[in-house]
Design a protein around this motif. Structure first.
Motif, PDB file in Angstrom:
ATOM      1  N   GLU A 107       0.843  -1.188   0.000  1.00  0.00           N
ATOM      2  CA  GLU A 107       0.000   0.000   0.000  1.00  0.00           C
ATOM      3  C   GLU A 107       0.880   1.241   0.000  1.00  0.00           C
ATOM      4  O   GLU A 107       1.986   1.236   0.556  1.00  0.00           O
ATOM      5  CB  GLU A 107      -0.915   0.002   1.225  1.00  0.00           C
ATOM      6  CG  GLU A 107      -1.971  -1.083   1.202  1.00  0.00           C
ATOM      7  CD  GLU A 107      -2.943  -0.963   2.373  1.00  0.00           C
ATOM      8  OE1 GLU A 107      -2.587  -0.290   3.365  1.00  0.00           O
ATOM      9  OE2 GLU A 107      -4.046  -1.535   2.286  1.00  0.00           O
ATOM     10  N   GLU A 108       0.376   2.310  -0.651  1.00  0.00           N
ATOM     11  CA  GLU A 108       1.135   3.551  -0.713  1.00  0.00           C
ATOM     12  C   GLU A 108       0.179   4.708  -0.974  1.00  0.00           C
ATOM     13  O   GLU A 108      -0.960   4.497  -1.416  1.00  0.00           O
ATOM     14  CB  GLU A 108       2.186   3.489  -1.818  1.00  0.00           C
ATOM     15  CG  GLU A 108       1.616   3.365  -3.222  1.00  0.00           C
ATOM     16  CD  GLU A 108       2.710   3.268  -4.277  1.00  0.00           C
ATOM     17  OE1 GLU A 108       2.594   3.957  -5.303  1.00  0.00           O
ATOM     18  OE2 GLU A 108       3.669   2.502  -4.071  1.00  0.00           O
ATOM     19  N   PRO A 109       0.619   5.943  -0.713  1.00  0.00           N
ATOM     20  CA  PRO A 109      -0.222   7.100  -1.032  1.00  0.00           C
ATOM     21  C   PRO A 109      -0.329   7.269  -2.548  1.00  0.00           C
ATOM     22  O   PRO A 109       0.653   7.097  -3.272  1.00  0.00           O
ATOM     23  CB  PRO A 109       0.528   8.275  -0.392  1.00  0.00           C
ATOM     24  CG  PRO A 109       1.501   7.658   0.556  1.00  0.00           C
ATOM     25  CD  PRO A 109       1.854   6.319  -0.006  1.00  0.00           C
ATOM     26  N   VAL A 114      -2.402   8.944 -10.460  1.00  0.00           N
ATOM     27  CA  VAL A 114      -3.123   7.738 -10.035  1.00  0.00           C
ATOM     28  C   VAL A 114      -4.442   8.123  -9.375  1.00  0.00           C
ATOM     29  O   VAL A 114      -5.491   7.522  -9.641  1.00  0.00           O
ATOM     30  CB  VAL A 114      -2.256   6.902  -9.075  1.00  0.00           C
ATOM     31  CG1 VAL A 114      -3.055   5.738  -8.496  1.00  0.00           C
ATOM     32  CG2 VAL A 114      -1.015   6.386  -9.798  1.00  0.00           C
ATOM     33  N   ALA A 115      -4.400   9.139  -8.519  1.00  0.00           N
ATOM     34  CA  ALA A 115      -5.621   9.587  -7.848  1.00  0.00           C
ATOM     35  C   ALA A 115      -6.662  10.062  -8.855  1.00  0.00           C
ATOM     36  O   ALA A 115      -7.854   9.750  -8.732  1.00  0.00           O
ATOM     37  CB  ALA A 115      -5.286  10.708  -6.859  1.00  0.00           C
ATOM     38  N   GLU A 116      -6.230  10.790  -9.871  1.00  0.00           N
ATOM     39  CA  GLU A 116      -7.169  11.262 -10.890  1.00  0.00           C
ATOM     40  C   GLU A 116      -7.803  10.090 -11.629  1.00  0.00           C
ATOM     41  O   GLU A 116      -9.009  10.088 -11.900  1.00  0.00           O
ATOM     42  CB  GLU A 116      -6.446  12.181 -11.871  1.00  0.00           C
ATOM     43  CG  GLU A 116      -6.065  13.536 -11.281  1.00  0.00           C
ATOM     44  CD  GLU A 116      -5.318  14.405 -12.267  1.00  0.00           C
ATOM     45  OE1 GLU A 116      -5.002  13.907 -13.377  1.00  0.00           O
ATOM     46  OE2 GLU A 116      -5.038  15.572 -11.943  1.00  0.00           O
ATOM     47  N   THR A 125      -4.867   6.154   0.175  1.00  0.00           N
ATOM     48  CA  THR A 125      -4.165   4.873   0.119  1.00  0.00           C
ATOM     49  C   THR A 125      -4.653   4.021  -1.052  1.00  0.00           C
ATOM     50  O   THR A 125      -5.857   3.853  -1.254  1.00  0.00           O
ATOM     51  CB  THR A 125      -4.369   4.091   1.428  1.00  0.00           C
ATOM     52  OG1 THR A 125      -3.818   4.850   2.514  1.00  0.00           O
ATOM     53  CG2 THR A 125      -3.666   2.738   1.367  1.00  0.00           C
ATOM     54  N   VAL A 126      -3.710   3.505  -1.829  1.00  0.00           N
ATOM     55  CA  VAL A 126      -4.008   2.555  -2.900  1.00  0.00           C
ATOM     56  C   VAL A 126      -3.066   1.367  -2.747  1.00  0.00           C
ATOM     57  O   VAL A 126      -2.015   1.458  -2.106  1.00  0.00           O
ATOM     58  CB  VAL A 126      -3.829   3.181  -4.304  1.00  0.00           C
ATOM     59  CG1 VAL A 126      -4.827   4.300  -4.529  1.00  0.00           C
ATOM     60  CG2 VAL A 126      -2.403   3.678  -4.506  1.00  0.00           C
ATOM     61  N   LEU A 147      -4.719  -0.040  -7.343  1.00  0.00           N
ATOM     62  CA  LEU A 147      -6.083  -0.484  -7.067  1.00  0.00           C
ATOM     63  C   LEU A 147      -6.688   0.317  -5.929  1.00  0.00           C
ATOM     64  O   LEU A 147      -6.064   0.510  -4.874  1.00  0.00           O
ATOM     65  CB  LEU A 147      -6.088  -1.973  -6.728  1.00  0.00           C
ATOM     66  CG  LEU A 147      -5.582  -2.851  -7.884  1.00  0.00           C
ATOM     67  CD1 LEU A 147      -4.416  -3.695  -7.442  1.00  0.00           C
ATOM     68  CD2 LEU A 147      -6.697  -3.703  -8.442  1.00  0.00           C
ATOM     69  N   ALA A 148      -7.915   0.789  -6.179  1.00  0.00           N
ATOM     70  CA  ALA A 148      -8.645   1.505  -5.137  1.00  0.00           C
ATOM     71  C   ALA A 148      -9.080   0.522  -4.055  1.00  0.00           C
ATOM     72  O   ALA A 148      -9.331  -0.654  -4.341  1.00  0.00           O
ATOM     73  CB  ALA A 148      -9.862   2.196  -5.751  1.00  0.00           C
ATOM     74  N   PRO A 149      -9.167   0.977  -2.813  1.00  0.00           N
ATOM     75  CA  PRO A 149      -9.628   0.081  -1.741  1.00  0.00           C
ATOM     76  C   PRO A 149     -11.028  -0.456  -2.035  1.00  0.00           C
ATOM     77  O   PRO A 149     -11.889   0.266  -2.542  1.00  0.00           O
ATOM     78  CB  PRO A 149      -9.636   0.994  -0.508  1.00  0.00           C
ATOM     79  CG  PRO A 149      -8.708   2.115  -0.839  1.00  0.00           C
ATOM     80  CD  PRO A 149      -8.835   2.325  -2.315  1.00  0.00           C
TER      81      PRO A 149
END
Length: 239
Positions: A107-109, A114-116, A125-126, A147-149
């Protein structure tokens, strides 16, 4: 393009200089390239060498050739509709005997890009899964999955073979995806993963996959060796 002498094969010198100008953006999609006669005079080479250079550039998908008219820089964007397959299954259907390797799973920020893609906030966290596929003794492609949670899914349990099979077994199989394909040059770190020289051409595939609720669940970057992979697209007349 400089036309400077080189110890490389004559056609390779021409190919490399045109390829560099295309990938650097100096030559844009749709730009006409110098004619064969112009390149023969510029480099002092035979027509055979010039044609071989164009053949290699066309094989890499960097130029389009038109009989009797010349060659232009090809677009680096391809839009196509196709069945949604994981890359491993797609490659096996193409006849490749692949061997997957899991390089990392943590897991990482989420970085901004990636967030977009996953409709998250930067820093959320992804799960980041890093993999590489081998064909024989050669690395062929490496993959960065973000991957999104998802409730009830522990991505740390993924062991490295088929990500879509892993998701399907947990009732989380993506239903559709959007993918962009483009030509890139490899950084030193990327080239090291594929065991090729830095700066060579490669194919980048970026895929965002969505669940049944239309929310993005996965963003993946595939970087494939340009000398080992190509796209085949069948076109049919509407008539």
């Amino acid at each position: 393009m400089t036309g400077r002498p080189s110890r490389a094969p004559l056609y390779r010198t021409i190919q490399s200089e045109i390829q560099r100008d295309i990938l650097s953006g100096r030559l844009k999609p749709g730009d006409w390239l110098p004619s064969e006669s112009q390149l023969r005079a510029q480099y002092g080479v035979s027509q055979t060498s010039v044609r071989r250079a164009f053949q290699e550039l066309q094989r890499l998908g960097l130029v389009e050739r038109f009989h009797g008219r010349g060659s232009i820089v090809a677009s680096n964007e391809i839009r196509a509709m196709s069945p949604m397959l994981g890359l491993g299954r797609e490659l096996r259907q193409r006849g490749f005997a692949i061997r997957p390797e899991l390089l990392g799973n943590a897991e990482e920020p989420a970085a901004t890009a990636v967030a977009e893609a996953l409709d998250l906030e930067p820093g959320d966290t992804v799960s980041h899964i890093e993999r590489r596929y081998w064909i024989g003794d050669d690395p062929f492609v490496f993959l960065d999955h973000y991957l999104a949670p998802q409730p009830g899914i522990d991505f740390a349990e993924f062991t490295g073979d088929s990500l879509y099979a892993f998701l399907s077994g947990r009732d989380a199989q993506p239903t559709h995806a959007r993918e962009r394909v483009s030509a890139v040059t490899l950084s030193a770190a990327e080239a090291d993963r594929l065991q090729v020289a830095p700066g060579v051409a490669a194919m980048l595939r970026e895929r965002t996959s969505f669940g049944a609720d239309q929310r993005p669940v996965e963003f993946t970057r595939y970087i494939l060796r340009g000398d080992r992979y190509h796209l085949d697209i069948d076109l049919r007349s509407e008539r």
